[in-house]
Design an enzyme around this catalytic site. Structure first.
Site: not given
Ligand code: GLU
Length: 426
Positions: A228-229, A233, A116, A231
């Protein structure tokens, strides 16, 4: 390699998401009787990068932003996970989110590890030009550590396909060749996949369908409250309304929310939010607070924003029968126990919101093959994976007599442990 019994910390309502991850790991290690050597590896991130990003602002001054990228574990493949742009970002939150990505990819049987990234910034206060320079600057700082077969970022909170396009372009520029596969969640025509933009919500819907069957709920008569609204939500509300005719009773965003017991029109609410900056004051609804949303008399509650919103303080007041966690980490461990005792089915984040990374993986496959799939193929592959993952979690919860989150941990962590043994890491 003796069996290890990590000390079980007293269950408390932890605020720090990485402490929560480690607590969840502790319980899972006990359940699976994991050897100490494996356990010590999986409760710590493999690699962390902290960077400073100087950005030329529109007023001509340089502002330095702080960014992170945590690669948590790559035993199953290159690491994968989104990038968040948020003013309250911390390294601990990113660590936790990177761990959850690791479990998520394993649970969905994707050949990927978890990672992340995050940048401390408020995108609402940046011009398009500043946002582009920040996105490119972040990639310039981390580009040596990422790559199509190393670590593949994607969108997350307050990042979007346009930002992914700039990041992919910057990486390609530095690499001296087009590298579409370095980032997912890209716009169509420059390597994006059909269905990626709505994939988190759609994946959540497929899990809700299976959960509704398990609890005998008729989705056509079900009512939903969505916190949460953004993408995830918005698309969840839209798809639930569109596909099943579910009633969307309430939605909120960071400024507050709206409620109409007869149901809201998700698209009209979205347009209102685009125009005014918030869902509040939508005509034909009453304004409510975010705390009120959690206590509404609805069938399904969907936390779709940030961490730690369902705690010991409101878990006892929730009336929904299913909680579908589209957000990462919305429920604290203590709240989990309360909800389990109250027989509320919590569809845990790294199962329920795994649709996003699953279609990201499909996007990578399409990029590598330079062959792009049609919508029906993406949706059917996604549906199969989500339904299969839900049932493996349900089976594990019956086997170990634990809640769905602990069950999901056992499935995901067992695969990671087996892979570590096979690769000779322990
Ligand atoms: N950010 C998204 C998640 O938390 C997608 C992560 C991705 O597509 O690599 O799962």
């Amino acid at each position: 390699m003796g069996s290890h019994e990590p000390a079980q910390p007293a269950l408390q309502d932890l605020e720090n998401s990485f402490d929560i991850v480690q607590q969840q790991c502790d319980s899972c290690a006990l359940l699976l009787e994991l050897p100490e050597s494996i356990y010590e590896i999986i409760r710590n991130p493999m690699r962390e990068l902290q960077v400073s990003i100087p950005v030329k602002m529109d007023n001509g001054k340089i502002k330095v932003f702080k960014g992170f990228r945590v690669q948590y574990n790559d035993v199953l493949g290159p690491t994968k996970g989104g990038i968040r742009f948020h003013p309250d970002e911390t390294i601990d939150t990113i660590r936790a989110l990177a761990a959850w990505m690791t479990w998520k990819c394993s649970l969905l049987e994707l050949p990927l590890g978890g990672a992340k990234g995050g940048v401390i910034c408020n995108p609402r206060e940046l011009s398009q030009g500043e946002l582009e320079r920040l996105s490119r600057g972040y990639v310039e700082r981390i580009w040596n550590f990422i790559g199509p077969d190393r670590d593949i970022p994607a969108p997350d909170v307050y990042t979007n396909p346009q930002i992914m396009a700039w990041m992919m372009d910057e990486y390609s520029r530095l690499a001296g060749k087009n590298q579409f596969g370095v980032i997912t969640g890209k716009p169509l025509y420059i390597g994006g996949s059909i269905g990626r933009n709505t994939a988190t919500a759609r994946g959540g819907i497929y899990v809700i369908v299976e959960a509704a069957k398990t609890s005998g709920m008729d989705l056509q008569k079900a009512s939903l409250a969505v916190q949460g609204y953004g993408n995830a939500g918005f698309h969840l509300a839209y798809l639930a309304h569109d596909i099943f005719g579910c009633k969307i009773a309430a939605v909120t965003d960071q400024r507050g929310g709206i409620y109409n017991k007869n149901g809201l029109d998700p698209t009209a609410v979205f347009e209102h939010k685009q125009k005014t900056g918030s869902v509040i004051d939508y005509p034909a609804a009453d304004n409510i607070t975010n705390s009120e949303l959690f206590c509404l008399d609805v069938d399904i509650l969907c936390p779709s924003a940030l961490e730690n919103v369902i705690t010991k303080n409101n878990a006892g007041l929730i009336k929904a029968k299913i909680i579908a966690e589209l957000a990462n980490g919305p429920t604290t461990p203590e709240a989990d126990e309360i909800l389990f005792d109250r027989n509320i089915q919590v569809l845990p984040d790294f199962l329920c919101n795994a649709g996003g990374v699953t279609v990201s993986y499909f996007e990578m496959v399409q990029n590598f093959n330079m062959l792009y799939w049609e919508e029906a193929e993406v949706f059917e592959r996604l549906r199969k994976k989500m339904a299969y993952a839900y049932h493996s979690v349900l089976n594990a919860s019956e086997k170990y007599h634990v809640n769905l989150r602990q069950a999901a941990y056992t499935v995901a962590v067992q695969r990671i442990a087996d892979a570590m043994i096979m690769r000779g890491w322990v």
